[in-house]
Design a protein around this motif. Structure first.
Motif, short mmCIF file in Angstrom:
data_model
loop_
_atom_site.label_atom_id
_atom_site.label_comp_id
_atom_site.label_asym_id
_atom_site.label_seq_id
_atom_site.Cartn_x
_atom_site.Cartn_y
_atom_site.Cartn_z
N VAL A 177 0.87 -1.18 0.00
CA VAL A 177 0.00 0.00 0.00
C VAL A 177 0.90 1.23 0.00
CG1 VAL A 177 -1.75 1.29 1.27
CG2 VAL A 177 -1.78 -1.21 1.32
N TRP A 178 0.61 2.16 -0.88
CA TRP A 178 1.42 3.38 -0.97
C TRP A 178 0.63 4.57 -0.45
CZ3 TRP A 178 6.45 2.71 -1.99
CH2 TRP A 178 6.81 1.44 -2.42
N ARG A 179 1.39 5.56 0.01
CA ARG A 179 0.75 6.72 0.65
C ARG A 179 -0.27 7.40 -0.25
NH1 ARG A 179 5.38 9.05 4.33
NH2 ARG A 179 6.46 9.30 2.36
N GLY A 180 0.02 7.43 -1.57
CA GLY A 180 -0.89 8.08 -2.50
C GLY A 180 -2.29 7.47 -2.48
N ALA A 181 -2.35 6.14 -2.23
CA ALA A 181 -3.66 5.48 -2.18
C ALA A 181 -4.45 6.01 -0.99
CB ALA A 181 -3.48 3.97 -2.07
N LEU A 182 -3.74 6.31 0.09
CA LEU A 182 -4.42 6.81 1.29
C LEU A 182 -4.88 8.26 1.08
CD1 LEU A 182 -1.99 5.17 3.87
CD2 LEU A 182 -4.27 4.41 3.27
N LEU A 183 -4.05 9.04 0.38
CA LEU A 183 -4.44 10.42 0.06
C LEU A 183 -5.68 10.39 -0.84
CD1 LEU A 183 -3.57 13.49 0.26
CD2 LEU A 183 -2.56 13.15 -2.00
N LEU A 184 -5.64 9.53 -1.83
CA LEU A 184 -6.77 9.40 -2.76
C LEU A 184 -8.03 8.98 -2.00
CD1 LEU A 184 -7.32 9.65 -5.75
CD2 LEU A 184 -6.59 7.30 -6.07
N THR A 199 -19.99 5.42 -11.85
CA THR A 199 -19.14 4.31 -12.27
C THR A 199 -17.71 4.84 -12.30
OG1 THR A 199 -20.89 3.30 -13.54
CG2 THR A 199 -18.65 2.66 -14.12
N VAL A 200 -16.84 4.15 -11.58
CA VAL A 200 -15.47 4.62 -11.36
C VAL A 200 -14.50 3.57 -11.89
CG1 VAL A 200 -13.80 5.20 -9.52
CG2 VAL A 200 -16.21 5.87 -9.27
N LEU A 201 -13.41 4.04 -12.48
CA LEU A 201 -12.36 3.11 -12.94
C LEU A 201 -11.06 3.47 -12.25
CD1 LEU A 201 -10.99 1.09 -14.93
CD2 LEU A 201 -10.84 2.98 -16.57
N GLU A 202 -10.49 2.50 -11.52
CA GLU A 202 -9.16 2.75 -10.95
C GLU A 202 -8.10 2.03 -11.78
OE1 GLU A 202 -8.23 1.75 -6.80
OE2 GLU A 202 -6.32 2.83 -7.02
N LEU A 203 -7.04 2.76 -12.11
CA LEU A 203 -5.92 2.20 -12.88
C LEU A 203 -4.76 1.92 -11.93
CD1 LEU A 203 -6.08 4.77 -15.83
CD2 LEU A 203 -6.91 2.41 -15.88
N THR A 287 -17.46 7.93 -15.25
CA THR A 287 -17.25 9.39 -15.23
C THR A 287 -16.05 9.78 -14.37
OG1 THR A 287 -18.90 9.54 -13.47
CG2 THR A 287 -19.64 10.10 -15.70
N VAL A 288 -15.54 8.82 -13.58
CA VAL A 288 -14.38 9.15 -12.73
C VAL A 288 -13.30 8.09 -12.90
CG1 VAL A 288 -13.59 9.71 -10.40
CG2 VAL A 288 -15.98 10.09 -11.00
N LEU A 289 -12.07 8.54 -13.09
CA LEU A 289 -10.91 7.64 -13.11
C LEU A 289 -10.03 7.96 -11.91
CD1 LEU A 289 -11.19 8.34 -16.51
CD2 LEU A 289 -9.54 6.54 -16.38
N LEU A 290 -9.40 6.94 -11.37
CA LEU A 290 -8.51 7.13 -10.23
C LEU A 290 -7.17 6.46 -10.53
CD1 LEU A 290 -10.89 5.99 -7.35
CD2 LEU A 290 -10.44 8.34 -8.05
N ALA A 291 -6.10 7.03 -10.02
CA ALA A 291 -4.80 6.34 -10.09
C ALA A 291 -3.91 6.93 -9.00
CB ALA A 291 -4.16 6.52 -11.46
N ALA A 292 -3.27 6.05 -8.25
CA ALA A 292 -2.38 6.51 -7.18
C ALA A 292 -1.01 5.88 -7.34
CB ALA A 292 -2.95 6.13 -5.81
N GLU A 293 0.00 6.72 -7.25
CA GLU A 293 1.40 6.25 -7.20
C GLU A 293 1.77 5.37 -8.40
OE1 GLU A 293 3.53 7.12 -4.73
OE2 GLU A 293 2.42 7.25 -2.84
N VAL A 294 1.40 5.82 -9.56
CA VAL A 294 1.69 5.02 -10.75
C VAL A 294 2.70 5.73 -11.67
CG1 VAL A 294 -0.46 3.71 -10.76
CG2 VAL A 294 -0.41 5.95 -11.81
N LEU A 323 -5.49 11.95 -9.81
CA LEU A 323 -4.21 11.25 -9.76
C LEU A 323 -3.44 11.65 -8.51
CD1 LEU A 323 -3.12 12.07 -13.45
CD2 LEU A 323 -4.52 10.14 -12.66
N ALA A 324 -2.98 10.66 -7.76
CA ALA A 324 -2.14 10.94 -6.58
C ALA A 324 -0.71 10.58 -6.92
CB ALA A 324 -2.62 10.12 -5.39
N VAL A 325 0.20 11.45 -6.57
CA VAL A 325 1.61 11.22 -6.90
C VAL A 325 2.47 11.70 -5.73
CG1 VAL A 325 1.78 13.46 -8.10
CG2 VAL A 325 3.39 11.66 -8.66
N GLU A 326 3.54 10.98 -5.46
CA GLU A 326 4.49 11.46 -4.46
C GLU A 326 5.77 11.86 -5.18
OE1 GLU A 326 4.85 9.17 -0.82
OE2 GLU A 326 6.85 9.98 -0.47
#
Ligand code: SAM
Length: 395
Positions: A177-184, A199-203, A287-294, A323-326
């Motif tokens: 688990v990365w911090r960005g996922a927690l921020l997201l 409807t959400v899509l996480e990458l 309508t929503v896309l999510l991505a953390a620490e990618v 998009l969450a990024v560190e």
């Protein structure tokens, strides 16, 4: 991301030179490292619980008729956190911690007394083993066995349980688990209005933590990544947290979506492939896309941005990507300086997307200020950023 050196002792996890360990797990107190089984490729799997500082039963649900703000039941903020007084920044799995005064402390000689990060934020007991030694204990190897901890209430609405590995080689980073996922996750809980019934899509979902949180509000979440082993772990996490799903919705579908491939795999023989029905639903309703620490490898970042653009063109509706990024700083011999090349490439890709000549869609990029309440326990450092891309039709 922490680079580790090989560990010498036999009874500790052996680290390869390319091993990385997420700060999320590094700062988790040892007594929370509950090793439950070995996964399909023989890696130890741990179970951690991430406490949500809200209860759906109470009227203090994030975003509930309060302009998105909620009451946060945190008791303090650890040293070094970059969060506001609206929330607290703690380590996952830990309880709350006390906060010493933020001002400089002097010792008896008048020297600056630099406060060190606590060994384990919730654990004042100095008899515990040092935090940086992972001392796993196998608690259960049966598929359905819990960790046997009385305090562990699997049905608790305020707790997300996540199976993950620790100290993986780079190709397996999604199993941590990365911090960005927690921020997201915090952002989802803050902006429930954006996710409600959607409807959400996480990458690149990894362990699936952000998808679990999205499913507390969304109608359907397509939780995607690559690799059958990782996707099985993710699927397991979705099942472990199914009681958190939004009433009348909150369906999470774990699917393979490889940014390096142009199309979704619909071969029913392939694990985690897509049914034609799911593909239609994805394109028609997302309508929503999510991505953390990618964003840690430039080629993968390019592939992800291409995927984002391709999907936005296939979707029937305008969409927003969060998009969450560190921003990770590294000293490189090549530059003889501290740089953040992967982050710089991410920022350049954002700019390129905005300038993309496109007759159908316009991409608008905005930074999201990370000043929203913190309902999960992690260190919200300054380098942790959230970006929003809005893909809308050119009129
Ligand atoms: C650092 S992990 C982040 C995982 C999770 N989002 C989190 O923040 O905890 C990066 C993720 O990107 C995924 N990934 C890497 N290459 C990919 C590809 N070609 N297609 C889809 N996902 C990929 C990895 O499998 C991994 O789960």
């Amino acid at each position: 991301m922490v680079q580790l050196v090989p560990a010498p002792a036999m009874d500790e996890i052996t680290f390869r030179s390319d091993t990385v360990l997420s700060d999320v797990h590094l700062y988790t107190p040892n007594h929370r490292h509950l090793m439950v089984r070995l996964n399909g490729v023989g890696q130890p799997v741990f179970l951690s619980q991430f406490k949500l500082l809200w209860s759906r039963d109470s009227q203090t649900e994030p975003g509930a008729e309060s302009g998105g703000h909620s009451h946060v039941h945190a008791e303090g903020t650890p040293p070094g956190s970059g969060c506001t007084d609206e929330g607290s920044s703690l380590s996952p799995g830990a309880g709350t911690t006390s906060q010493e005064g933020a001002g400089a402390q002097l010792d008896e000689d008048g020297d600056l007394d630099v406060e060190r990060r606590p060994r384990a934020t919730s654990d004042p007991d100095p008899a515990e083993p040092p935090r940086d030694k992972v001392q796993p204990v196998v608690l259960a190897q049966e598929e359905d066995d819990g960790p046997g901890d009385e305090a562990w209430d699997g049905s608790a609405l305020g707790v997300i349980r996540i199976e993950h590995t620790m100290a993986t080689p780079l190709e397996d980073v999604g199993k941590q688990v990365w911090r960005g996922a927690l921020l997201l996750a915090d952002y989802i809980l803050f902006r429930r209005d954006l996710f409600q019934g959607r409807t959400v899509l996480e990458l690149g979902a990894g362990t699936g933590l952000a998808s679990v949180v999205a499913a507390t509000v969304a109608r359907t979440v397509y939780c995607t990544d690559v690799g059958a082993d990782l996707l099985s772990m993710c699927q397991r996490n979705i099942a472990l947290n199914s009681h958190l799903a939004a009433p009348g919705g909150g369906t999470v579908k774990v699917k393979e979506l490889d940014w390096l491939k142009d199309d979704l795999c619909t071969d029913p023989e392939v694990p985690f492939s897509w049914s034609e029905e799911d593909v239609c639903d994805l394109y028609a309703h997302t309508t929503v896309l999510l991505a953390a620490e990618v964003f840690y490898d430039d080629d993968l970042t390019d592939a992800l941005f291409k995927t984002l653009s391709r999907l936005a063109h296939r979707f029937h509706n305008a969409c927003t990507a969060i998009l969450a990024v560190e921003k990770r700083l590294n000293f490189t011999l090549r530059h003889l300086d501290v740089t953040c090349e992967a982050y710089d490439h991410f920022r350049a890709s954002l700019q390129a997307l905005q300038r993309l000549p496109d007759s159908r869609l316009r991409f608008v990029v905005e930074p999201v200020e990370a000043s929203f309440p913190q309902l999960l326990l992690y260190e919200r450092i300054r380098q942790l950023e959230l970006w929003k891309i809005i893909a809308e039709p050119v009129t």
